[in-house]
Design an enzyme around this catalytic site. Sequence first.
Site, PDB file in Angstrom:
ATOM      1  N   GLY A 139       0.832  -1.204   0.000  1.00 16.48           N
ATOM      2  CA  GLY A 139       0.000   0.000   0.000  1.00 16.48           C
ATOM      3  C   GLY A 139       0.863   1.248   0.000  1.00 16.48           C
ATOM      4  O   GLY A 139       1.972   1.235  -0.525  1.00 16.48           O
ATOM      5  N   VAL A 150       0.582   4.713   5.518  1.00 17.37           N
ATOM      6  CA  VAL A 150       0.148   3.580   6.347  1.00 17.37           C
ATOM      7  C   VAL A 150       1.337   2.656   6.645  1.00 17.37           C
ATOM      8  O   VAL A 150       1.413   2.063   7.724  1.00 17.37           O
ATOM      9  CB  VAL A 150      -1.021   2.814   5.663  1.00 17.37           C
ATOM     10  CG1 VAL A 150      -1.403   1.580   6.455  1.00 17.37           C
ATOM     11  CG2 VAL A 150      -2.224   3.732   5.498  1.00 17.37           C
ATOM     12  N   GLU A 154       5.654  -3.320   0.571  1.00 14.93           N
ATOM     13  CA  GLU A 154       5.584  -3.195  -0.890  1.00 14.93           C
ATOM     14  C   GLU A 154       4.855  -1.895  -1.181  1.00 14.93           C
ATOM     15  O   GLU A 154       3.624  -1.837  -1.108  1.00 14.93           O
ATOM     16  CB  GLU A 154       4.824  -4.394  -1.481  1.00 14.93           C
ATOM     17  CG  GLU A 154       5.573  -5.713  -1.376  1.00 14.93           C
ATOM     18  CD  GLU A 154       6.686  -5.840  -2.411  1.00 14.93           C
ATOM     19  OE1 GLU A 154       6.698  -5.091  -3.399  1.00 14.93           O
ATOM     20  OE2 GLU A 154       7.577  -6.689  -2.206  1.00 14.93           O
ATOM     21  N   CYS A 197       1.340   0.120  -9.261  1.00 14.39           N
ATOM     22  CA  CYS A 197       2.550   0.629  -8.610  1.00 14.39           C
ATOM     23  C   CYS A 197       3.734   0.737  -9.558  1.00 14.39           C
ATOM     24  O   CYS A 197       4.602   1.569  -9.363  1.00 14.39           O
ATOM     25  CB  CYS A 197       2.898  -0.276  -7.435  1.00 14.39           C
ATOM     26  SG  CYS A 197       3.014  -2.007  -7.895  1.00 14.39           S
TER      27      CYS A 197
HETATM   28  P1  NAD Z   1      -5.538   0.761   0.455  1.00 12.35           P
HETATM   29  O1  NAD Z   1      -6.313   1.998   0.676  1.00 12.35           O
HETATM   30  O2  NAD Z   1      -6.230  -0.463   0.003  1.00 12.35           O
HETATM   31  O3  NAD Z   1      -4.717   0.474   1.782  1.00 12.35           O
HETATM   32  C1  NAD Z   1      -3.899  -0.662   1.886  1.00 12.35           C
HETATM   33  C2  NAD Z   1      -4.226  -1.411   3.157  1.00 12.35           C
HETATM   34  O4  NAD Z   1      -3.938  -0.587   4.276  1.00 12.35           O
HETATM   35  C3  NAD Z   1      -5.691  -1.794   3.248  1.00 12.35           C
HETATM   36  O5  NAD Z   1      -5.780  -3.151   3.587  1.00 12.35           O
HETATM   37  C4  NAD Z   1      -6.221  -0.877   4.328  1.00 12.35           C
HETATM   38  O6  NAD Z   1      -7.263  -1.452   5.076  1.00 12.35           O
HETATM   39  C5  NAD Z   1      -5.012  -0.634   5.196  1.00 12.35           C
HETATM   40  N1  NAD Z   1      -5.083   0.639   5.915  1.00 12.35           N
HETATM   41  C6  NAD Z   1      -5.515   1.833   5.432  1.00 12.35           C
HETATM   42  N2  NAD Z   1      -5.398   2.773   6.390  1.00 12.35           N
HETATM   43  C7  NAD Z   1      -4.887   2.179   7.491  1.00 12.35           C
HETATM   44  C8  NAD Z   1      -4.527   2.628   8.790  1.00 12.35           C
HETATM   45  N3  NAD Z   1      -4.685   3.886   9.160  1.00 12.35           N
HETATM   46  N4  NAD Z   1      -4.009   1.723   9.646  1.00 12.35           N
HETATM   47  C9  NAD Z   1      -3.847   0.443   9.297  1.00 12.35           C
HETATM   48  N5  NAD Z   1      -4.172  -0.033   8.071  1.00 12.35           N
HETATM   49  C10 NAD Z   1      -4.688   0.817   7.182  1.00 12.35           C
HETATM   50  O7  NAD Z   1      -4.404   0.996  -0.631  1.00 12.35           O
HETATM   51  P2  NAD Z   1      -3.513   2.265  -0.985  1.00 12.35           P
HETATM   52  O8  NAD Z   1      -2.607   2.577   0.121  1.00 12.35           O
HETATM   53  O9  NAD Z   1      -4.329   3.321  -1.626  1.00 12.35           O
HETATM   54  O10 NAD Z   1      -2.674   1.540  -2.138  1.00 12.35           O
HETATM   55  C11 NAD Z   1      -2.087   2.239  -3.160  1.00 12.35           C
HETATM   56  C12 NAD Z   1      -0.595   2.284  -2.931  1.00 12.35           C
HETATM   57  O11 NAD Z   1      -0.095   0.956  -2.916  1.00 12.35           O
HETATM   58  C13 NAD Z   1       0.139   2.995  -4.030  1.00 12.35           C
HETATM   59  O12 NAD Z   1       1.122   3.810  -3.467  1.00 12.35           O
HETATM   60  C14 NAD Z   1       0.783   1.868  -4.813  1.00 12.35           C
HETATM   61  O13 NAD Z   1       1.947   2.240  -5.487  1.00 12.35           O
HETATM   62  C15 NAD Z   1       1.045   0.868  -3.747  1.00 12.35           C
HETATM   63  N6  NAD Z   1       1.135  -0.470  -4.290  1.00 12.35           N
HETATM   64  C16 NAD Z   1       2.317  -1.115  -4.204  1.00 12.35           C
HETATM   65  C17 NAD Z   1       2.441  -2.381  -4.747  1.00 12.35           C
HETATM   66  C18 NAD Z   1       3.733  -3.124  -4.678  1.00 12.35           C
HETATM   67  O14 NAD Z   1       3.705  -4.315  -4.938  1.00 12.35           O
HETATM   68  N7  NAD Z   1       4.843  -2.498  -4.356  1.00 12.35           N
HETATM   69  C19 NAD Z   1       1.350  -2.978  -5.351  1.00 12.35           C
HETATM   70  C20 NAD Z   1       0.156  -2.286  -5.411  1.00 12.35           C
HETATM   71  C21 NAD Z   1       0.049  -1.035  -4.869  1.00 12.35           C
END
Ligand code: NAD
Length: 476
Positions: free
Chosen positions: A189, A193, A211, A246
């Site tokens: 994510g 976070v 990741e 990502c």
């Molecule tokens: P998201 O909003 O789905 O959040 C990811 C997870 O974090 C969820 O399961 C959510 O419930 C949890 N979460 C959210 N807020 C939280 C908090 N305050 N406390 C604890 N847990 C919490 O996803 P996102 O963050 O919008 O994802 C997008 C990001 O992920 C982008 O930056 C993208 O580049 C990155 N990403 C990385 C990869 C990789 O493999 N490196 C793959 C996909 C996405």
Amino acid sequence: MENMAEAAVKELRSTVSSGKTKSYEWRISQLKAILKIVTHHENEIIEALRSDLNKPEHEAFIHEIFSVASSCKLALKELRRWMKPQKVKTGMLTFPSSGEIVPEPLGVVLVISTWNYPFLIAVDPVIGAIAAGNAVVLKPSEVAPATSALLSKLLGEYLDTSAVKVIEGAVRETTELLAQKWDKIMYTGNGRVARIVLAAAAKHLTPVILELGGKCPAVVDANINLKVTARRIISGKWGCNNGQTCISPDYILTTKEYAPKVVDALAAELEKFYGKDPLGSNDLSRIVNIHHFDRLEKLMDDEKVSGKIVHGGQRDKTNLKIAPTILLDVEEDSLIMNEEIFGPLLPIVTVNKIEDSFGAINAKGKPLAAYLFTNDKTLKEEFVRSVSAGAIAINETALHFMEVGLPFGGVGESGMGSYHGKFSFDAFSHKKAVLRRGFGGEVSARYPPYAPWKLQLLKALVKGNIIEILRALLGW
Ligand code: NAD
């Protein structure tokens, strides 16, 4: 009263203590069950992805279903080899002895996943965790609710729920999960976070894989096959969840003179792929929700860049659609250049000389992937040598993700740790060092009372010098 997270961890710990998850047979049975899920429920998965993201079936199949099936098949084929202790050569100091590295499961692990590849990014780490013999809790993303519900249903039906659990939910549920003691946490994510996850993990000294994302650059040199370049950039950007990926190219770096040619080539291929009315195309995912739509609109409407749109720009708020959009000559201090775009906007930054782009990339946080399109051998070597990124692809975008022989993960701001193929098994294993000796081979020089000849002998042993060893032993 015990909450759901506490109860789940308690049950999983007791399963791990029973030794069940360590056996080869259990691991294989669970991997086969995951393979069954993807083969028997392909349509449901495609429908869930359509509901969450309007993901085209083509992308849903290749990027999520096929990838998960491939990971499973590889683990099923290689597991015995991966589990086998690895012999290590031992030295003079421990002679006679043998050494080995024994991979052992970490125990109970937590996988927190994101919404953009909500099936793949949830299940792929679970495959690694199971292959390595762990019990696991998966927390899918609430931002992709249809896939989250489907994961809960299917993993609950097919897998051993005393060792593999899906806990759905958002911040409250994740916070409860993070308060537990885990043996590893894998989080996919955003960086904000990730800091919360890392802080929670620090309390229990839990190792973490992060990741994350960032701004992935694509450098486009002059005098190349622009048609192929344009197609590959489009495929990694708009052909990957409409840029909500990502490793999608986040921005292009090219020279001032070459930039108009790059724009023309991209525009021509975009029209071939998505037609004159891309908002009506079924081959583009929609923006995941209104929050992300508003965020992307803000990036486009920033007064520093709003006049720089040279292609696309159409949007449909009701259906959460934004057309592939190219912005030319954006300034480094614009909003769009200061956060990960994660959507269908592609700014082009121009430089005087193509070599200048390397410094521009290194001036930002280390990206998850960096791309270079060129025919120039020296430029390729210099790019690999000087640009620090999770991965580099030359004359390609995003495809390195599909190569299971390559580790997938970030560095610096784009994350820590990696997975895929054998790297997933390693990510969820501890490499236990084992030294075996018999009762022979005693060297009294290691024991007190210490004496000069003993030290001389040990020094000779360390050097591996036979003459000096004999001299110390025989007092020459
Ligand atoms: P998201 O909003 O789905 O959040 C990811 C997870 O974090 C969820 O399961 C959510 O419930 C949890 N979460 C959210 N807020 C939280 C908090 N305050 N406390 C604890 N847990 C919490 O996803 P996102 O963050 O919008 O994802 C997008 C990001 O992920 C982008 O930056 C993208 O580049 C990155 N990403 C990385 C990869 C990789 O493999 N490196 C793959 C996909 C996405």
